[in-house]
Structures are given as structure tokens and as C-alpha cells.
Design a protein around this motif. Structure first.
Motif, PDB file in Angstrom:
ATOM      1  N   SER A 142      11.797   0.179  -0.937  1.00 55.39           N
ATOM      2  CA  SER A 142      11.158   0.949   0.138  1.00 55.39           C
ATOM      3  C   SER A 142      11.407   0.329   1.507  1.00 55.39           C
ATOM      4  O   SER A 142      11.302   0.997   2.521  1.00 55.39           O
ATOM      5  CB  SER A 142       9.652   1.075  -0.109  1.00 55.39           C
ATOM      6  N   ILE A 143      11.721  -0.949   1.542  1.00 51.16           N
ATOM      7  CA  ILE A 143      11.996  -1.562   2.846  1.00 51.16           C
ATOM      8  C   ILE A 143      13.456  -1.323   3.224  1.00 51.16           C
ATOM      9  O   ILE A 143      13.824  -1.309   4.387  1.00 51.16           O
ATOM     10  CB  ILE A 143      11.695  -3.086   2.815  1.00 51.16           C
ATOM     11  N   HIS A 144      14.295  -1.144   2.222  1.00 49.86           N
ATOM     12  CA  HIS A 144      15.720  -0.904   2.452  1.00 49.86           C
ATOM     13  C   HIS A 144      15.947   0.513   2.987  1.00 49.86           C
ATOM     14  O   HIS A 144      16.838   0.749   3.802  1.00 49.86           O
ATOM     15  CB  HIS A 144      16.465  -1.090   1.119  1.00 49.86           C
ATOM     16  N   PHE A 162      -2.924  -4.601   5.620  1.00 45.69           N
ATOM     17  CA  PHE A 162      -1.775  -3.910   6.213  1.00 45.69           C
ATOM     18  C   PHE A 162      -0.509  -4.201   5.433  1.00 45.69           C
ATOM     19  O   PHE A 162       0.271  -3.314   5.117  1.00 45.69           O
ATOM     20  CB  PHE A 162      -1.565  -4.389   7.663  1.00 45.69           C
ATOM     21  N   PHE A 163      -0.305  -5.478   5.155  1.00 44.58           N
ATOM     22  CA  PHE A 163       0.934  -5.871   4.467  1.00 44.58           C
ATOM     23  C   PHE A 163       0.994  -5.208   3.100  1.00 44.58           C
ATOM     24  O   PHE A 163       2.011  -4.662   2.679  1.00 44.58           O
ATOM     25  CB  PHE A 163       0.993  -7.390   4.328  1.00 44.58           C
ATOM     26  N   SER A 164      -0.137  -5.262   2.400  1.00 46.33           N
ATOM     27  CA  SER A 164      -0.145  -4.780   1.033  1.00 46.33           C
ATOM     28  C   SER A 164       0.049  -3.270   0.962  1.00 46.33           C
ATOM     29  O   SER A 164       0.662  -2.767   0.026  1.00 46.33           O
ATOM     30  CB  SER A 164      -1.458  -5.178   0.360  1.00 46.33           C
ATOM     31  N   LEU A 165      -0.465  -2.546   1.952  1.00 45.85           N
ATOM     32  CA  LEU A 165      -0.314  -1.090   1.899  1.00 45.85           C
ATOM     33  C   LEU A 165       1.022  -0.638   2.495  1.00 45.85           C
ATOM     34  O   LEU A 165       1.281   0.559   2.590  1.00 45.85           O
ATOM     35  CB  LEU A 165      -1.475  -0.414   2.634  1.00 45.85           C
ATOM     36  N   SER A 166       1.850  -1.547   2.929  1.00 43.47           N
ATOM     37  CA  SER A 166       3.166  -1.227   3.536  1.00 43.47           C
ATOM     38  C   SER A 166       3.039  -0.436   4.823  1.00 43.47           C
ATOM     39  O   SER A 166       3.854   0.436   5.110  1.00 43.47           O
ATOM     40  CB  SER A 166       4.045  -0.392   2.608  1.00 43.47           C
ATOM     41  N   ILE A 167       1.991  -0.748   5.580  1.00 40.64           N
ATOM     42  CA  ILE A 167       1.733   0.080   6.763  1.00 40.64           C
ATOM     43  C   ILE A 167       2.498  -0.398   7.993  1.00 40.64           C
ATOM     44  O   ILE A 167       2.800  -1.581   8.102  1.00 40.64           O
ATOM     45  CB  ILE A 167       0.217   0.056   7.024  1.00 40.64           C
ATOM     46  N   ALA A 168       2.795   0.521   8.870  1.00 41.92           N
ATOM     47  CA  ALA A 168       3.273   0.229  10.231  1.00 41.92           C
ATOM     48  C   ALA A 168       4.726  -0.191  10.339  1.00 41.92           C
ATOM     49  O   ALA A 168       5.158  -0.609  11.386  1.00 41.92           O
ATOM     50  CB  ALA A 168       2.392  -0.815  10.914  1.00 41.92           C
ATOM     51  N   MET A 169       5.479  -0.119   9.262  1.00 43.96           N
ATOM     52  CA  MET A 169       6.871  -0.531   9.357  1.00 43.96           C
ATOM     53  C   MET A 169       7.838   0.619   9.116  1.00 43.96           C
ATOM     54  O   MET A 169       9.017   0.410   8.898  1.00 43.96           O
ATOM     55  CB  MET A 169       7.198  -1.585   8.310  1.00 43.96           C
ATOM     56  N   GLY A 170       7.309   1.811   9.020  1.00 42.42           N
ATOM     57  CA  GLY A 170       8.215   2.930   8.811  1.00 42.42           C
ATOM     58  C   GLY A 170       8.549   3.225   7.355  1.00 42.42           C
ATOM     59  O   GLY A 170       9.198   4.207   7.058  1.00 42.42           O
ATOM     60  N   CYS A 171       8.085   2.366   6.434  1.00 46.91           N
ATOM     61  CA  CYS A 171       8.383   2.633   5.016  1.00 46.91           C
ATOM     62  C   CYS A 171       7.729   3.927   4.567  1.00 46.91           C
ATOM     63  O   CYS A 171       8.370   4.807   3.991  1.00 46.91           O
ATOM     64  CB  CYS A 171       7.815   1.539   4.123  1.00 46.91           C
ATOM     65  N   LEU A 172       6.408   4.016   4.826  1.00 47.78           N
ATOM     66  CA  LEU A 172       5.681   5.175   4.328  1.00 47.78           C
ATOM     67  C   LEU A 172       6.090   6.427   5.088  1.00 47.78           C
ATOM     68  O   LEU A 172       6.145   7.523   4.536  1.00 47.78           O
ATOM     69  CB  LEU A 172       4.180   4.935   4.475  1.00 47.78           C
ATOM     70  N   TYR A 178      13.630 -11.814   4.451  1.00 44.27           N
ATOM     71  CA  TYR A 178      12.938 -12.950   3.819  1.00 44.27           C
ATOM     72  C   TYR A 178      12.246 -12.552   2.519  1.00 44.27           C
ATOM     73  O   TYR A 178      12.041 -13.369   1.635  1.00 44.27           O
ATOM     74  CB  TYR A 178      11.975 -13.649   4.788  1.00 44.27           C
ATOM     75  N   TYR A 179      11.903 -11.259   2.402  1.00 42.78           N
ATOM     76  CA  TYR A 179      11.270 -10.783   1.169  1.00 42.78           C
ATOM     77  C   TYR A 179      12.211 -10.997  -0.011  1.00 42.78           C
ATOM     78  O   TYR A 179      11.797 -11.369  -1.112  1.00 42.78           O
ATOM     79  CB  TYR A 179      10.960  -9.299   1.338  1.00 42.78           C
ATOM     80  N   SER A 180      13.525 -10.773   0.254  1.00 46.24           N
ATOM     81  CA  SER A 180      14.482 -10.896  -0.847  1.00 46.24           C
ATOM     82  C   SER A 180      14.621 -12.354  -1.320  1.00 46.24           C
ATOM     83  O   SER A 180      14.982 -12.597  -2.471  1.00 46.24           O
ATOM     84  CB  SER A 180      15.848 -10.344  -0.440  1.00 46.24           C
ATOM     85  N   GLY A 186       4.882   2.262  -5.470  1.00 44.71           N
ATOM     86  CA  GLY A 186       5.881   1.215  -5.696  1.00 44.71           C
ATOM     87  C   GLY A 186       6.141   0.435  -4.427  1.00 44.71           C
ATOM     88  O   GLY A 186       6.343  -0.783  -4.452  1.00 44.71           O
ATOM     89  N   SER A 187       6.129   1.141  -3.306  1.00 48.32           N
ATOM     90  CA  SER A 187       6.295   0.449  -2.035  1.00 48.32           C
ATOM     91  C   SER A 187       5.110  -0.472  -1.776  1.00 48.32           C
ATOM     92  O   SER A 187       5.262  -1.633  -1.400  1.00 48.32           O
ATOM     93  CB  SER A 187       6.403   1.477  -0.903  1.00 48.32           C
ATOM     94  N   ALA A 188       3.913   0.058  -2.005  1.00 49.72           N
ATOM     95  CA  ALA A 188       2.720  -0.725  -1.685  1.00 49.72           C
ATOM     96  C   ALA A 188       2.532  -1.907  -2.632  1.00 49.72           C
ATOM     97  O   ALA A 188       2.254  -3.031  -2.201  1.00 49.72           O
ATOM     98  CB  ALA A 188       1.497   0.185  -1.743  1.00 49.72           C
ATOM     99  N   VAL A 189       2.707  -1.665  -3.921  1.00 47.50           N
ATOM    100  CA  VAL A 189       2.488  -2.749  -4.879  1.00 47.50           C
ATOM    101  C   VAL A 189       3.696  -3.675  -4.859  1.00 47.50           C
ATOM    102  O   VAL A 189       4.802  -3.266  -5.182  1.00 47.50           O
ATOM    103  CB  VAL A 189       2.308  -2.179  -6.300  1.00 47.50           C
ATOM    104  N   GLY A 190       3.486  -4.892  -4.439  1.00 47.34           N
ATOM    105  CA  GLY A 190       4.628  -5.802  -4.349  1.00 47.34           C
ATOM    106  C   GLY A 190       4.182  -7.247  -4.407  1.00 47.34           C
ATOM    107  O   GLY A 190       3.087  -7.546  -4.903  1.00 47.34           O
ATOM    108  N   LEU A 191       5.023  -8.113  -3.882  1.00 47.46           N
ATOM    109  CA  LEU A 191       4.657  -9.523  -3.876  1.00 47.46           C
ATOM    110  C   LEU A 191       3.333  -9.721  -3.149  1.00 47.46           C
ATOM    111  O   LEU A 191       2.578 -10.635  -3.442  1.00 47.46           O
ATOM    112  CB  LEU A 191       5.746 -10.325  -3.166  1.00 47.46           C
ATOM    113  N   GLY A 192       3.061  -8.829  -2.193  1.00 45.39           N
ATOM    114  CA  GLY A 192       1.811  -8.895  -1.450  1.00 45.39           C
ATOM    115  C   GLY A 192       0.614  -8.851  -2.387  1.00 45.39           C
ATOM    116  O   GLY A 192      -0.377  -9.542  -2.169  1.00 45.39           O
ATOM    117  N   ASN A 193       0.701  -8.057  -3.438  1.00 49.06           N
ATOM    118  CA  ASN A 193      -0.430  -7.935  -4.364  1.00 49.06           C
ATOM    119  C   ASN A 193      -0.507  -9.089  -5.339  1.00 49.06           C
ATOM    120  O   ASN A 193      -1.559  -9.651  -5.587  1.00 49.06           O
ATOM    121  CB  ASN A 193      -0.309  -6.658  -5.203  1.00 49.06           C
ATOM    122  N   VAL A 194       0.639  -9.410  -5.948  1.00 51.72           N
ATOM    123  CA  VAL A 194       0.583 -10.356  -7.062  1.00 51.72           C
ATOM    124  C   VAL A 194       0.714 -11.801  -6.577  1.00 51.72           C
ATOM    125  O   VAL A 194       0.192 -12.714  -7.191  1.00 51.72           O
ATOM    126  CB  VAL A 194       1.683 -10.037  -8.096  1.00 51.72           C
TER     127      VAL A 194
END
Ligand code: TRP
Length: 454
Positions: free
Chosen positions: A325-327, A221-231, A102-104, A19-27
Motif C-alpha cells: 500500500s505504500i508502494h 496515525f501510523f497504524s491506520l496508514s493515515i495522511a500519506m496518500g495510501c488510503l 526504511y519500512y522495507s 492490509g494497509s493498516a495492519v502492519g509492523l505498526g501493529n505487531v
């Protein structure tokens, strides 16, 4: 302070992480990048980036999170006390906060389009580009929608890990996957869709310039939610029997499949309408598609209605699970580091995001000319700094940390669940090699190039 809970099941772990990975980045972002990067050739490079760079980084974040069972900032503090590495923990917390602002805004747009699709307003738009500009450029409407999605996200986070994040992912992710499958079938059945399929499946290698390769890597990177502490934060709620490599593999597979399926939804539909080009840019979802819906289903309005409602529902669900997941990283940090209660920590994160989000939201209207930082609007600044600077920087730091600094015994015991799983020695050696050499060099290369492009 509440007692720390873990996810309750392996399915919950995979669905929440996916759910974290699949997001606006994908669609939203992926099909746009595919359109601009020349179709199948881009997809090829993208998949390579996911496997060689994305997967090892995802596993690294899982290792750090699950070993420490702490929020990102305290996790690094535990693993490398009194060292500069702690900065990476804070970077994760604050970048997540940045992204959420900005995602919101874009998530709010998807909700507006969903509402319009439901009431049938989309089919009445004659100039979808002017419509989008008028909506995103207005003052109150985008603000209201942004606030509503932010509050939805708030309601999930405030309920905690099991009854908030896990439960909502178990509800939203299967629905999302079902909608995707339905839309792919719909899109294929449109007359003229085969041109779109050819575009997606036939690689034109001449389009592979270095800038396409760079954007494929950034997108991965963006799509997999990497490097921001989410995962890393999610992994701190993983149970001790969760298999890290397998979970990362499933999440990356789901994420990549959804991205490619989104391409399968978008391009056949786009190609089936003449005069709409695949490289229409970021407006593809908000400008091109409404146009496609209204033309393609001019004769069968009910089908057009259904297709558009499902599509924007998909987008909203994808955006919401990612926002959650970003929250969580900043919330978990405030909650544990300052010993606040969950409602208080959640509220602080939400309120700060809403206040800063206002600046991003108005960047398309009243504040369009307000460019105090690097000549960018607030929205572009937040996007640029987080996606182009903090993201690669975080990737490099994490790979160096796990590759060079982290005790090898911790890495091996996390990968093998304390020796109870068999992981071949060559796999571990390859994993370490990628983290030590390939990832820092490759990502460092992009990073320097990106900075050169400022
Ligand atoms: N991966 C999400 C998407 O594809 C967005 C996202 C969630 C994200 N968490 C992140 C991006 C952390 C970068 C870092 O839309």
C-alpha cells in the motif's frame, strides 16, 4: 497507459485497506509503545485517538480518493486547481516513498527471522541481543533480505489493482487473522501468562503523562496508514457503491483488534519468562521474543518451533501488505501523471527505494556513524521526518482541506453515495466539527511539541 481498474468487490476493498493498516505498526510498534506507556492506560488513550482523530481522517481520505478516482497528486489538483493544497498531494506521494525506504529494512529483518525460525536457528541463539546487533549491523545479509521483500512487493504491484493488490490481500489477510487467533490461544496457555494480562487490562492512570498521550496519537496515525496518500490512493479504486463510513469503521476495528491481540500475544509470553521486562523497547520482537521462545519451549521444542515460525510469518505478512500500500501511491502517480506503463512506473519506484534503502539498511552497521542530517542516522532520519513531521502535517492539512475548503455537497454525496444511504445530519455535523476544530488543534498541539523536542 492501462485503463484504470477498481477493486472488484467490497470484501476486496476492506481487506486491501485493512492490509494497509495492519502492519509492523501493529505487531512491532504497538506492543512496544504499550510496554513503555504503561499498559492499559495507553490502550485507552489510543482507542480514543483512533475514534476521534483517526476515523474522521480516514473517511476524509476516502472521500477525496473516491470522488476523484485519481492518484493523490492529481486528486488535489482536480479539487483545488492552482492552489497551495496541491502540495498535500505531492506530500502524500513523496512521503510514501520515504516510508517505504526504511519500512522495507525492518520488513527484511522479519524475513530473516522467519527463515531462521524455519531452519531452527532461533532456538540455538544464546544471546539474542548480541545476535540481533550482529545481524542488523552486518553489511550484506540485511541488504539481501531487504531486496527480497522489496521484490515480493514489486511483484504484487506490477500486476495491478485487481490481480495484484486485491488478490494478494484476499490471500494474506485471512491467513494473518487466523495466525493471530492461534497465537493468542497459545500465548494464554503459557504458565504465568496472567501477569501479562493484568498489565494489559488494568489501567494505571498515573502513567498517563503528556508524552504518552502524544505517542498514542502518533501511533494511531501510523497504524491506520493515515495522511500519506495510501488510503486516498486505495479509495480511488473503490467502487461507487462502497460505503465509506462503514468501510473506515471496519478497517479501524480490524486494525485496533490486531494491535490489541498482538499485545495479548506478546505480553503473556514475555511475563511468563522471568527477567524479561515489558518495556524492553523496539527490540521486543527481535530480541526479547526469540529469548522467550527458546526458554519457554525448552522442554517442548516442536511447540517452540511452531510458535516462532507462525509469529514471524505473521509479521512478514503484515509488513508485506502494508509495503504494497505504500508502494502504490508513487506508482499510481508516475503511471498516471507521466503516462508511463505500470511495469515502468513500478520499476522506477522499486529501484529508487532500493537505492535509498541501502543507506537506511546500513545505518545499523557500516554507516552507523554517518549522521549528516540533524545528527541522525539515515534510518532514524527517514523515520523521524516521515512519522514525526510529514504524518502530523498531512493530518492537519487533510482535516483543514475537507473541513473548510472542500465543497460540502461533495462531502455529503460521498458519505451518502449520492443520497442512496441515510446518514443522520448530526453525524455529518459532528464529522465536520472534528475536521474543522478538534483535529487541527489537537494534532497541531502535538506537532509543535514534537518539534520542540528536536
Ligand atoms: N499502517 C502500517 C502499519 O501499521 C504502515 C503504513 C502503511 C503506513 N501505510 C502507511 C504508515 C501510511 C503511515 C502512513 O505498519
Amino acid at each position: 497507459m492501462e485503463k484504470r481498474k477498481n477493486f472488484s468487490s467490497k470484501l476486496g476493498i476492506v481487506l486491501a485497506s485493512a492490509g494497509s493498516a495492519v502492519g509492523l505498526g501493529n505487531v512491532w510498534r504497538f506492543p512496544t509503545e504499550v510496554g513503555e506507556g504503561g499498559g492499559a492506560a495507553f490502550i485507552l488513550v489510543y482507542v480514543l485517538c483512533v475514534v476521534l482523530l483517526g476515523l474522521p481522517l480516514m473517511v476524509s481520505e476516502f472521500i477525496i480518493g473516491r470522488y476523484t478516482h485519481k492518484n493523490t497528486a492529481d486528486a488535489y489538483r482536480q479539487l483545488a486547481p492552482r492552489s497551495g493544497w496541491i502540495a498535500q498531494g505531492y506530500l502524500g506521494v513523496f512521503t510514501s516513498w520515504f516510508i517505504l525506504c526504511y519500512y522495507s529494512v525492518v520488513a527484511g529483518w522479519t524475513m530473516k527471522y522467519l527463515v531462521e525460525a524455519i531452519v531452527g536457528g532461533l532456538s540455538e541463539i544464546s544471546d539474542s541481543s548480541a545476535y540481533f546487533a550482529a545481524f542488523s549491523g552486518s553489511t550484506w545479509e540485511p541488504l539481501v533480505y531487504m531486496t527480497v521483500v522489496m521484490l515480493l512487493c514489486h511483484l504484487v504491484i506490477i500486476r495491478g489493482v485487481q490481480s495484484g493488490i486485491e488478490r494478494s490481500s484476499k490471500l494474506m489477510m485471512p491467513l494473518l487473522l487466523l495466525i493471530i487467533a492461534m497465537l493468542v490461544v497459545f500465548s494464554f496457555s503459557m504458565p504465568g501468562s496472567s501477569a501479562g494480562l493484568t498489565f494489559l487490562l488494568k489501567p494505571d492512570l498515573s502513567k498517563l503523562t503528556s508524552s504518552v498521550i502524544l505517542s498514542a496519537m502518533g501511533q494511531a496515525f501510523f497504524s491506520l496508514s493515515i495522511a500519506m496518500g495510501c488510503l486516498c490512493t486505495y479509495a480511488s479504486y473503490f467502487t461507487d457503491d462502497a460505503r465509506l463510513v462503514k468501510t473506515a469503521g471496519s478497517v479501524a476495528a480490524i486494525d485496533t483488534t490486531v494491535a490489541i491481540m498482538s499485545g495479548f500475544i506478546m505480553f503473556p509470553a514475555v511475563f511468563s519468562v522471568e527477567a524479561v521486562t515489558p518495556d524492553a523497547g523496539p527490540g521486543l520482537v527481535f530480541i526479547t521474543l526469540p529469548h522467550v521462545f527458546s526458554i519457554a519451549f525448552g522442554n517442548v521444542p516442536l511447540l517452540g518451533w511452531f510458535f516462532s515460525v507462525m509469529f514471524y510469518l505473521l509479521l512478514l505478512l503484515a509488513a508485506l501488505t502494508s509495503m504494497v500500500s505504500i508502494h502504490e501511491p508513487p506508482t499510481a502517480f508516475l503511471l498516471e501523471h507521466f503516462k508511463l506503463s505500470r511495469p515502468v512506473a513500478t520499476t522506477i519506484v522499486t529501484v529508487v527505494c532500493l537505492c535509498v534503502g541501502v543507506l537506511c539498511c546500513l545505518s545499523f552497521g557500516p554507516l552507523a556513524d554517518c549522521r549528516p542530517l540533524f545528527g541522525l542516522t539515515f534510518f532514524d532520519f527517514f523515520d523521524f521526518v516521515s512519522a514525526k513531521i510529514f504524518l502530523p502535517l498531512g493530518g492537519i492539512i487533510i482535516s483543514l482541506f475537507v473541513g473548510w475548503r472542500l465543497d460540502r455537497d461533495i462531502v455529503v454525496s460521498q458519505l451518502t453515495n449520492n443520497g442512496s444511504l441515510h446518514i443522520p445530519a448530526w453525524f455529518i455535523a459532528a464529522f465536520i466539527f472534528l475536521l474543522r476544530w478538534l483535529i487541527p488543534l489537537a494534532v497541531g498541539g502535538i506537532f509543535i511539541r514534537e518539534l520542540g523536542l528536536i
